[in-house]
Design an enzyme around this catalytic site. Structure first.
Site, PDB file in Angstrom:
ATOM      1  CG  ASP A 147     -45.569  -3.601   8.130  1.00  0.00           C
ATOM      2  OD1 ASP A 147     -46.238  -4.613   8.524  1.00  0.00           O
ATOM      3  OD2 ASP A 147     -45.784  -2.811   8.085  1.00  0.00           O
ATOM      4  CG  ASN A 194     -42.989  -3.355   1.213  1.00  0.00           C
ATOM      5  OD1 ASN A 194     -44.112  -3.953   0.888  1.00  0.00           O
ATOM      6  ND2 ASN A 194     -42.675  -3.308   2.438  1.00  0.00           N
ATOM      7  CD  GLU A 195     -39.497  -1.219  -1.140  1.00  0.00           C
ATOM      8  OE1 GLU A 195     -38.700  -1.460  -0.707  1.00  0.00           O
ATOM      9  OE2 GLU A 195     -40.616  -0.644  -0.375  1.00  0.00           O
ATOM     10  CE1 TYR A 239     -36.739   5.389   0.485  1.00  0.00           C
ATOM     11  CE2 TYR A 239     -36.061   3.058   0.060  1.00  0.00           C
ATOM     12  CZ  TYR A 239     -35.459   4.665  -0.139  1.00  0.00           C
ATOM     13  OH  TYR A 239     -34.618   5.129  -0.620  1.00  0.00           O
ATOM     14  CE1 TYR A 260     -48.268   8.661   1.546  1.00  0.00           C
ATOM     15  CE2 TYR A 260     -48.810   7.629   3.320  1.00  0.00           C
ATOM     16  CZ  TYR A 260     -49.338   9.187   2.405  1.00  0.00           C
ATOM     17  OH  TYR A 260     -49.605   9.762   3.184  1.00  0.00           O
ATOM     18  CB  SER A 261     -41.094   7.037   2.813  1.00  0.00           C
ATOM     19  OG  SER A 261     -41.901   6.693   4.065  1.00  0.00           O
TER      20      SER A 261
END
Length: 254
Positions: A44, A114-115, A157, A159-160
């Protein structure tokens, strides 16, 4: 219809490099600028690197997993690659745009698929003020950090950090706190994808904070503004029945 011209790109692992050599011999290999489709070989992290590096081309990217999780990737199989590419389904996602200000006034800009995350850079918890669309929403968040995630990045990240998984078509962003101390157990908020989020670092000398866009650091910052970059799009190809929407749903029942 003629077979698409493929550009193979591989991470620097021996598995990915070997896969690239085999596939190039079988299907040919052109430069990304001349390709109809880019095939990314890795995990990823390499997929994100490939998407960032080729976003100016408007060429779809098909990932084949040569890493670990491979959430953004398809399974690695050498046979029938052309047929898989022809049958692949396309997802279009828009990244986040980060504008971060350093203590000396330097501006750092970046895009995040992603973030965008803020993390304390010292031994003490960070203190952040959060505003949305110019309106202050939280005057002080004491935490290890906070992030804003896209739906595509919500299983990473976010979700973690116990943030929600967002359906790919939800048109929202997740604002998630990491180890929030005050307000107690504050986990964050769901915001419209068009929202503009601003973090101001309180007591930046005593409690320094660093900012990252998809793990690419802007260093220590005093403020960060985040919004969806509607003018930038990434085209990602998935095997039928294994697109982002299905993966996001499946992840919630894992």
């Amino acid at each position: 219809m003629s077979d698409p011209k493929i550009a193979f790109m591989a991470s620097d692992t021996s598995i990915a490099e070997t896969a690239r050599r085999h596939l190039s011999e079988e299907y040919g290999d052109v430069s990304p600028e001349d390709a109809d489709v880019i095939v990314a070989l890795g995990g990823d992290g390499f997929m994100l690197q490939t998407l960032h590096g080729t976003q100016h081309l408007d060429t779809p990217v098909y990932g084949m997993n040569c890493g670990t999780v491979g959430f953004l990737m398809n399974e690695y199989h050498e046979p029938a690659l052309m047929a898989r590419l022809m049958a692949a389904e396309e997802e279009v996602i828009h990244p986040l745009r980060m504008r971060a200000i350093a203590p000396d006034g330097t501006v750092h800009e970046g895009l995040a698929i992603n973030e965008v995350s803020l993390l304390r850079a010292g031994p003490q918890a960070a203190k952040l003020r959060i505003s949305v669309d110019g309106r202050m929403r939280l005057d002080e968040l004491v935490c290890d950090g906070a992030l804003v995630s896209t739906p595509a990045g919500s299983t990473a990240y976010n979700y973690s950090a116990h943030g929600p998984i967002l359906p790919i078509g939800s048109d929202v962003l997740a604002l998630t706190a990491m180890s929030a101390f005050r307000p107690r157990r504050w986990r964050g908020a769901l915001l419209p994808s068009g929202a503009k989020v601003r973090f101001d670092v309180l007591q930046p000398s005593k409690r320094p904070v660093m900012a990252d866009a998809d793990s690419r650091t802007a260093g220590v910052v005093v403020s960060v503004e985040i919004e969806t970059a509607k003018d930038v799009k990434h085209r990602i190809l998935f095997d039928p029945g294994h697109g982002l929407e299905e993966r996001l749903i499946r992840e919630q029942f894992a």
